[in-house]
Design a protein around this motif. Structure first.
Motif, PDB file in Angstrom:
ATOM      1  N   ALA A 110      43.238  36.037  45.519  1.00  0.00           N
ATOM      2  CA  ALA A 110      43.434  37.028  44.453  1.00  0.00           C
ATOM      3  C   ALA A 110      44.671  37.881  44.732  1.00  0.00           C
ATOM      4  O   ALA A 110      44.600  39.084  44.896  1.00  0.00           O
ATOM      5  CB  ALA A 110      42.187  37.893  44.310  1.00  0.00           C
ATOM      6  N   PHE A 111      45.831  37.236  44.756  1.00  0.00           N
ATOM      7  CA  PHE A 111      47.074  37.948  45.060  1.00  0.00           C
ATOM      8  C   PHE A 111      47.485  38.899  43.951  1.00  0.00           C
ATOM      9  O   PHE A 111      48.086  39.918  44.195  1.00  0.00           O
ATOM     10  CB  PHE A 111      48.202  36.949  45.336  1.00  0.00           C
ATOM     11  CG  PHE A 111      47.902  36.037  46.484  1.00  0.00           C
ATOM     12  CD1 PHE A 111      47.814  36.530  47.783  1.00  0.00           C
ATOM     13  CD2 PHE A 111      47.681  34.686  46.276  1.00  0.00           C
ATOM     14  CE1 PHE A 111      47.525  35.692  48.845  1.00  0.00           C
ATOM     15  CE2 PHE A 111      47.400  33.836  47.336  1.00  0.00           C
ATOM     16  CZ  PHE A 111      47.318  34.341  48.628  1.00  0.00           C
ATOM     17  N   ASN A 112      47.189  38.553  42.722  1.00  0.00           N
ATOM     18  CA  ASN A 112      47.557  39.395  41.582  1.00  0.00           C
ATOM     19  C   ASN A 112      46.323  40.051  40.970  1.00  0.00           C
ATOM     20  O   ASN A 112      46.193  40.153  39.762  1.00  0.00           O
ATOM     21  CB  ASN A 112      48.283  38.561  40.521  1.00  0.00           C
ATOM     22  CG  ASN A 112      49.570  37.987  41.047  1.00  0.00           C
ATOM     23  OD1 ASN A 112      50.316  38.670  41.738  1.00  0.00           O
ATOM     24  ND2 ASN A 112      49.830  36.731  40.749  1.00  0.00           N
ATOM     25  N   LEU A 113      45.429  40.487  41.815  1.00  0.00           N
ATOM     26  CA  LEU A 113      44.163  41.059  41.365  1.00  0.00           C
ATOM     27  C   LEU A 113      44.388  42.279  40.476  1.00  0.00           C
ATOM     28  O   LEU A 113      45.184  43.152  40.794  1.00  0.00           O
ATOM     29  CB  LEU A 113      43.324  41.457  42.580  1.00  0.00           C
ATOM     30  CG  LEU A 113      41.941  42.033  42.293  1.00  0.00           C
ATOM     31  CD1 LEU A 113      41.063  40.992  41.624  1.00  0.00           C
ATOM     32  CD2 LEU A 113      41.292  42.514  43.573  1.00  0.00           C
ATOM     33  N   ASP A 114      43.705  42.301  39.372  1.00  0.00           N
ATOM     34  CA  ASP A 114      43.708  43.450  38.469  1.00  0.00           C
ATOM     35  C   ASP A 114      42.250  43.754  38.168  1.00  0.00           C
ATOM     36  O   ASP A 114      41.554  42.960  37.530  1.00  0.00           O
ATOM     37  CB  ASP A 114      44.467  43.107  37.185  1.00  0.00           C
ATOM     38  CG  ASP A 114      44.636  44.316  36.280  1.00  0.00           C
ATOM     39  OD1 ASP A 114      43.828  45.264  36.367  1.00  0.00           O
ATOM     40  OD2 ASP A 114      45.583  44.316  35.480  1.00  0.00           O
ATOM     41  N   LEU A 115      41.768  44.887  38.625  1.00  0.00           N
ATOM     42  CA  LEU A 115      40.353  45.236  38.463  1.00  0.00           C
ATOM     43  C   LEU A 115      39.962  45.486  37.010  1.00  0.00           C
ATOM     44  O   LEU A 115      38.776  45.580  36.702  1.00  0.00           O
ATOM     45  CB  LEU A 115      40.009  46.448  39.333  1.00  0.00           C
ATOM     46  CG  LEU A 115      40.093  46.184  40.837  1.00  0.00           C
ATOM     47  CD1 LEU A 115      39.840  47.472  41.616  1.00  0.00           C
ATOM     48  CD2 LEU A 115      39.107  45.118  41.261  1.00  0.00           C
ATOM     49  N   ASP A 116      40.937  45.556  36.106  1.00  0.00           N
ATOM     50  CA  ASP A 116      40.628  45.694  34.683  1.00  0.00           C
ATOM     51  C   ASP A 116      40.399  44.345  34.006  1.00  0.00           C
ATOM     52  O   ASP A 116      40.004  44.297  32.853  1.00  0.00           O
ATOM     53  CB  ASP A 116      41.762  46.431  33.956  1.00  0.00           C
ATOM     54  CG  ASP A 116      41.810  47.899  34.338  1.00  0.00           C
ATOM     55  OD1 ASP A 116      40.745  48.480  34.620  1.00  0.00           O
ATOM     56  OD2 ASP A 116      42.919  48.472  34.350  1.00  0.00           O
ATOM     57  N   ASP A 117      40.650  43.248  34.719  1.00  0.00           N
ATOM     58  CA  ASP A 117      40.407  41.926  34.145  1.00  0.00           C
ATOM     59  C   ASP A 117      38.899  41.733  33.942  1.00  0.00           C
ATOM     60  O   ASP A 117      38.085  42.293  34.680  1.00  0.00           O
ATOM     61  CB  ASP A 117      40.953  40.826  35.058  1.00  0.00           C
ATOM     62  CG  ASP A 117      42.444  40.603  34.884  1.00  0.00           C
ATOM     63  OD1 ASP A 117      43.041  41.261  34.019  1.00  0.00           O
ATOM     64  OD2 ASP A 117      43.004  39.766  35.614  1.00  0.00           O
ATOM     65  N   PRO A 118      38.521  40.918  32.954  1.00  0.00           N
ATOM     66  CA  PRO A 118      37.090  40.707  32.689  1.00  0.00           C
ATOM     67  C   PRO A 118      36.418  39.875  33.786  1.00  0.00           C
ATOM     68  O   PRO A 118      37.064  39.062  34.444  1.00  0.00           O
ATOM     69  CB  PRO A 118      37.086  39.954  31.364  1.00  0.00           C
ATOM     70  CG  PRO A 118      38.413  39.321  31.269  1.00  0.00           C
ATOM     71  CD  PRO A 118      39.369  40.191  32.019  1.00  0.00           C
TER      72      PRO A 118
END
Length: 193
Positions: free
Chosen positions: A47-55
């Motif tokens: 998860a290198f481009n992790l965005d916690l707002d993703d579903p």
């Protein structure tokens, strides 16, 4: 003591920007649509481009279009493969708004310019949606583009037509980069417009 030589800084010219419309005859396409648990949850080590707002649950559609260039003449006969991802997760930046690319002054206030007694917003220079890359040593080009899922659905409707289909790309060339400013799937030749 002799005077020190002052070197003049060479002014760098801004690279020339060239706009071009590419006309590509579509030869084939492949489609894949999937839904499931977000891969960042299942494999957080990637998860290198992790965005916690993703579903948590994601649905994606991938459309790959293959075609042969017909215009401009210097790319006539070249092969094109464009992969279009229908994914509206926040990390794909599909939810950006015009206010997000408006320039700001040193105090953080939005910039405006006057034009014919109107105040118009000043926007940052946006190169395009994605890069169009040449395959080294071949007359072939590739691109990967993120779009809203509804755009992929609409493209599929056009691709189902029995007549000749075209891929039209508005390309912006600046220095060595070729940006895709817009992309269309259509049943009319872009050169007839």
């Amino acid at each position: 003591m002799p005077g020190k030589k002052v070197r003049k800084k060479k002014s760098r010219k801004k690279p020339e920007v060239i706009h071009e419309t590419l006309s590509i005859i579509i030869n084939a396409y492949e489609i894949c649509s999937n839904a499931g648990v977000n891969h960042d949850v299942v494999s957080p080590e990637y998860a290198f481009n992790l965005d916690l707002d993703d579903p948590l649950y994601e649905a994606k559609t991938q459309l790959t279009i293959e075609g042969t260039g017909q215009y401009p003449r210097d790319r006539e006969g070249h092969k094109f493969e464009v992969t279009i991802y229908g994914d509206d997760a926040p990390s794909r930046l599909m939810d950006l708004q015009l206010k997000d690319v408006q320039e700001r002054d040193k105090y953080g206030s939005p910039k405006y310019r006057s034009y014919r007694k109107q105040e118009l917003p000043v926007f940052k220079d946006i190169n395009g949606m994605a890069l169009l890359s040449k395959v080294r040593g071949e007359n072939a080009w590739t691109a990967w583009i993120n779009v809203a899922p509804r755009a992929v659905t609409d493209m599929l409707l056009v691709l189902r037509e029995e007549r000749t289909r075209y891929l039209s790309i508005h390309e912006v060339k600046e220095a060595r980069n070729r940006w895709i400013r817009s992309i269309r799937v259509q049943t009319t030749d872009p050169m007839d417009e």
